[in-house]
Design an enzyme around this catalytic site. Structure first.
Site: not given
Ligand code: TPP
Length: 665
Positions: A29, A117, A264, A354, A407, A470
């Protein structure tokens, strides 16, 4: 004031390294790393109190890259500021066993505080770190002796702020006035599917203001002075967390890739990398090039050593004044548990596990004085609290955190507390069914090997009237599927004490406790084996005599039923053994001799009794065995009725065992 030549050269070096590493890996990226190079530059050279030569020094500032996909930015900054991360490792970005994996991994790369991540997690992790900081500061600082005083910085992206977890965490941070948080929000208006206008249109700054944050805007990420001014103001704001909304342009200054979604997550391509280097006034033929003056300018080892030495002086003067506190401090940072006595229950003391858990927590409360945690608005039900230890709040720093009904953030906040260090065994608690709401954080706790405790109650259809929404059914199997998570379902009050002991003593990963809502009989330990067997994951609880022909395997609240059935069957002349199996993962770690002793390989008639799906039990009951399980959702009725109806009654267990014996014999 325009950036100085060396500042600009340093920032461009971060950009060039980021582009080159992604290009070489042909994956990664680049865009966000390039755009945010000025923030990384400022953080690593001017802002962070850190020591690249000593990444674990307790009073360092913490930095979290919540937008973990942009990790090449952090790797470049770590390398340039003098961490143990070589240029060779940058060249091996995303390769097998390199120190530069595709997303930051705690424990893998020096200087990486936390694994990120999954978007949104880092936002909540940082909140946990700030909670830990405030707790430890309140616990250990004395007038004129400030040994805990650091900040938590984070970079988050659109994706981070779109994910609900970040709102949960930000809300809690605002409520608690966590003024040591300084977050940068990269307002680049681009995500993978294009402009954020198609999916994300509210005023993010206003949202954070509503959460109680101090919000500032910087119009251009390349304006170092504007960034510096905002950071200074954020640092001066001690009663509210700070968000700095920074406008950036993804892939800046790439002539064609700028502001494109493609930049990206895809390498720019050799031509665009060359064009970008030209635009920066660099020789496009040079790859992984670091000008000597940039190394000299950005290295922070000397400064870091000074900062750390100065802190050690403060620590030693504090230690001389407060030697007893120093002992507590050392134990806290080593994760050591003091001595405590396990409560014991006698037959007839029938109680829910519990409730036993609550008593056990009070028994070890003083043995782990820096253990903090809480529940997601269910303390009344989960009974997980340190009584008399106060609430964590803006005005009083107690040990019980009111996470509210959040949560997911609770899970990540607890992970952040653990990753910070000093707070031994942080825990989070809710109903077992809502572990589903925490699953991403629980998975990350296991991935990072964090020593945290997940205390989940109401752990079966036996919870009764609340009904199928639940009642966990598939939940045990789903949790057991997470590598490195120990899932412990104790049978009675005494097993609960040992389960907590196991949880407190595990150093290299999370332990989940699964506790009952309903009362269970306290097993008569003069008749059955000691509950210490929990430490081995599974143990022979009782047997009618040597050489069993039938094994009854069970966990948690149903062990009592298995025992009753075993005794009935023994009365009918069957050689039966009842095995309590509170923690499969621990049992798997035992030597094969022990496992074969508990589950003799030549006994094929094995019946498991657990109120959930049978998935996974095949491993223990084998090809010839059988499982009394629930392969459908539960039902709303009093708990005993639901259990009875689903076959968790003496007659059914005995009948199924007899049928199994007949089939296997
Ligand atoms: C929970 C989750 N869902 C999806 C992804 C896959 N993913 C990685 S980066 C991204 C888009 C990110 O866009 P943004 O946060 O604006 O980052 P930028 O393009 O500015 O680097 C996605 C959907 C992930 N890493 N985590």
């Amino acid at each position: 004031m325009p950036n100085s030549e060396i500042e600009q050269l340093s920032i461009d070096t971060i950009r060039a390294l980021s582009m080159d590493a992604v290009q070489q890996a042909n994956a990664g990226h680049p865009g966000t790393a390039m755009a945010l190079a000025p923030i990384a530059y400022l953080l690593y050279t001017e802002v962070l109190h850190h020591n690249p030569a000593s990444p674990h020094w307790p009073d360092r500032d913490r930095f979290v890259l919540s937008a973990g996909h942009a990790c090449v930015l952090q790797y470049s900054a770590l390398h340039l500021s003098g961490y143990n991360l070589s240029l060779e490792e940058l060249k091996r970005f995303r390769q097998w066993q390199s120190a530069t994996p595709g997303h930051p991994e705690r424990g893998h790369t020096e200087g990486i505080e936390i694994t990120t991540g999954p978007l949104g997690q880092g936002v909540a992790n940082g909140v946990g770190m700030a909670i830990a900081e405030r707790f430890l500061a309140a616990r250990f600082n004395r007038p004129h002796h400030e040994i805990v005083d650091h900040r938590v910085y984070a970079i988050c992206s659109d994706g981070d702020l779109m994910e609900g977890i970040s709102s949960e965490a930000a809300s809690l941070a605002g409520t608690n006035g966590l003024g040591k948080l300084v977050y940068f929000y990269d307002d680049n208006r681009i995500s993978i599917d294009g402009t954020t206008e198609i999916s994300f249109t509210e005023d993010r700054g206003a949202r954070f203001e509503a959460f109680g944050w101090h919000v500032q805007h910087v119009a251009d990420v390349n304006d170092l002075d504007a960034l510096r001014a905002a950071i200074t103001e954020a640092q001066a704001e001690t009663r509210r967390p700070s968000l700095i909304v920074v406008r950036s342009h993804i892939a800046y200054p790439a002539p064609h890739a700028i502001d494109t979604a493609k930049s990206h997550g895809s390498p720019l391509g050799a031509d665009e990398v060359a064009a970008t280097k030209k635009a920066m006034g660099w020789d496009p033929e040079l790859h992984f090039h670091v000008p000597d003056e940039v190394y000299a300018h950005m290295n922070r080892v000397d400064r870091g050593n000074e900062l750390e030495t100065e802190w050690h002086q403060r620590l030693s003067s504090w230690s001389q004044s407060f030697p007893r506190e120093r002992e507590v401090w050392d134990a806290a940072w080593a994760g050591r548990i003091g001595s405590w006595t396990l409560p014991e229950w006698k037959p007839g003391d029938d109680l829910a596990t519990r409730d036993a858990g609550k008593a056990v927590m009070q028994a070890f409360k003083d043995a782990v004085p820096t253990m903090i945690g809480g529940a997601a608005d269910l303390v009344e039900s989960t009974k997980t609290e340190f009584t008399g230890a106060g609430l964590f709040s803006p005005d009083w720093v107690g040990r019980n955190i009111a996470f509210g009904i959040r949560e997911h953030a609770m899970g990540s906040i607890v992970n952040g507390i653990a990753a910070h260090g000093g707070c031994v065994k942080p825990y989070g608690s809710t109903f077992l069914i809502f572990s589903d709401y925490m699953r991403p954080s629980v998975r990350l706790s296991a991935l990072m090997g964090l020593p945290v405790v997940w205390a989940w109650t109401h752990d079966s259809v036996g919870l009764g009237e609340d009904g199928p929404t639940h009642q966990p059914v598939e939940t045990y199997a789903a949790l057991r599927a997470i590598p490195n998570l120990w899932f412990v379902r104790p049978a009675d009050a005494n097993e609960t004490a040992w389960a907590w002991k196991v949880a407190l003593e595990r150093e290299d990963g999370p332990v989940a406790l699964s506790l009952s809502r309903q009362k269970v009989p306290t097993l008569d330990r003069s008749d059955v084996a000691s509950a210490k067997g929990v430490e081995k994951g599974a143990y022979t609880l009782w047997e009618s005599g040597p050489s069993p022909e039938l094994l009854l395997l069970s966990t948690g609240a149903e062990v009592g039923l298995a025992l009753e059935a075993g005794k009935r069957l023994a009365g009918e002349g069957i050689a039966v053994r009842v095995v309590s199996m509170p923690c499969w993962e621990l049992f798997e770690q035992q030597p094969v001799d022990y496992r074969d002793e508990v589950l003799p390989p030549d006994v094929g008639a094995r019946l498991s009794i657990e109120p959930g799906v049978a998935l996974g039990w095949h491993k223990w009951v084998g090809d010839h065995g059988d499982s009394i399980s629930i392969e459908h959702f539960g039902a709303s009725a009093p708990g005993p009725t639901v259990l009875e109806q689903f076959g968790y009654n003496l007659d059914n267990v005995v009948a199924r065992a007899a049928a199994l014996l007949e089939r296997v014999a």
